[in-house]
Scaffold this active site. Structure first.
Site, mmCIF file in Angstrom:
data_model
loop_
_atom_site.group_PDB
_atom_site.id
_atom_site.type_symbol
_atom_site.label_atom_id
_atom_site.label_comp_id
_atom_site.label_asym_id
_atom_site.label_seq_id
_atom_site.Cartn_x
_atom_site.Cartn_y
_atom_site.Cartn_z
ATOM 1 N NE ARG A 228 -4.226 -1.459 -0.009
ATOM 2 C CZ ARG A 228 -4.319 -2.528 -0.800
ATOM 3 N NH1 ARG A 228 -3.274 -2.859 -1.568
ATOM 4 N NH2 ARG A 228 -5.419 -3.241 -0.821
ATOM 5 C CD GLU A 257 -2.256 3.837 -5.278
ATOM 6 O OE1 GLU A 257 -3.358 3.448 -5.731
ATOM 7 O OE2 GLU A 257 -1.412 3.069 -4.755
ATOM 8 C CG HIS A 284 -2.557 -0.242 -6.663
ATOM 9 N ND1 HIS A 284 -3.045 0.427 -5.569
ATOM 10 C CD2 HIS A 284 -2.508 -1.557 -6.293
ATOM 11 C CE1 HIS A 284 -3.296 -0.440 -4.587
ATOM 12 N NE2 HIS A 284 -2.977 -1.650 -5.012
#
Length: 311
Positions: A228, A257, A284
């Site tokens: 993460r 993000e 991601h």
């Protein structure tokens, strides 16, 4: 049993649910309030990453027996609230572990062998062999923090390169295996050439990788983060790269993000990272393969069946 699917899912899920005799409503466009309004009628909720499931969402979900997340991390679900309401929580940690492991190795090979840099140069008419001399993974010591599904699958791949793999997991005991040696964090900080993160986001792990953490390493190291984004503080990564303590970074996740909506500090750090030849960035997608998309559904349905229906 009625299940609300409140996020986009691979179509393979629907036949799997039908095969168990479960009814479902597929509502991928539902927003937070839509989910709150609908949940009182459902026994189960399947989500991906769109909505944080907290006290407000679950307040009127009197029939809800389970929440299933189509992915590995559970940071979008308030586990304490769910437990207090006797709602089971399932996730598909096994579903994308091979995808994550392959992505980790791919990013590392790309970094070590200057593949992105060399490709860009050749496309611009530059043929520079010496400037792109690579580094081998063989005989490096890899430290893995978090030895669950993803950490274990990554260790298995890296062990095949002739690495020494050290694994640290504060929530497990006796987890060393043929691919990794169980080790304290202090040993990883002393010996690791490469550090790979495979841990969930929690209050314990938020900004685990900060400037103090980086400085505690005995020698310069390469950093991989496929867990993460908020586990690694961007400023600490940037400062580590500038000082040479971090020799290179493979980042599949970022502290924020939403890259069109960064704070000034985050923007400055991001601008440095994207301009650096020592950094590999991906959006991601570590567990984001065609195969894992299907496998996640298989794992979820199996968990629901074994953990709830047959309980």
């Amino acid at each position: 049993m009625k299940i609300l699917i409140a996020d986009s899912m691979h179509s393979s899920l629907f036949n799997m649910l039908k095969g168990q005799g479960w009814d479902y409503a597929y509502q991928p466009d539902f927003r937070r309030q839509d989910i709150i309004d609908a949940l009182p009628d459902y026994d189960g909720l399947i989500i991906r990453s769109k909505t944080y499931v907290d006290q407000e969402v679950l307040a009127t979900a009197k029939k809800l027996r389970f929440i299933a997340r189509a992915g590995a991390g559970l940071d979008l679900i308030d586990l304490n609230i769910a437990k207090g309401l006797n709602i089971e929580v399932f996730h598909a940690g096994e579903g994308n572990r091979d995808a994550v492991a392959e992505h980790a190795v791919g990013m590392l090979l790309c970094l070590f062998n200057n593949i992105l840099k060399a490709d860009k140069e050749i496309r611009n008419g530059i043929w520079d062999r010496e400037g792109n001399r690579g580094v081998e993974i063989m005989n490096k010591t890899v430290g893995i923090i978090g030895y669950g599904n993803n950490g274990g699958a990554t260790a298995r791949r890296l062990s095949g390169f002739g690495c020494k793999v050290l694994a640290f997991d504060k929530y497990r005991d006796n987890y060393g295996d043929e691919y990794a040696e169980e080790a304290p964090l202090e040993q990883i900080m002393e010996e690791a050439d490469i550090l790979s993160l495979h841990i969930p986001l929690s209050e314990d792990t938020r900004f685990l990788i900060n400037e103090s953490f980086v400085e505690k390493f005995s020698k310069p190291f390469y950093l991989l983060n496929l867990s993460r984004g908020e586990v690694a503080q961007l400023n600490a990564v940037v400062n580590g790269l500038k000082s040479g303590k971090i020799r290179g970074a493979c980042l599949d996740v970022l502290e924020n993000e939403k890259i069109k909506n960064l704070s000034s500090g985050q923007q400055e750090a991001f601008d440095y990272l994207r301009a650096s030849d020592k950094v590999i960035l991906t959006p991601h997608i570590g567990g984001w393969t065609h195969e894992s998309y299907y496998r996640i559904n298989e794992v979820l349905v199996k968990q629901i069946k074994n953990g709830l229906v047959n309980a």
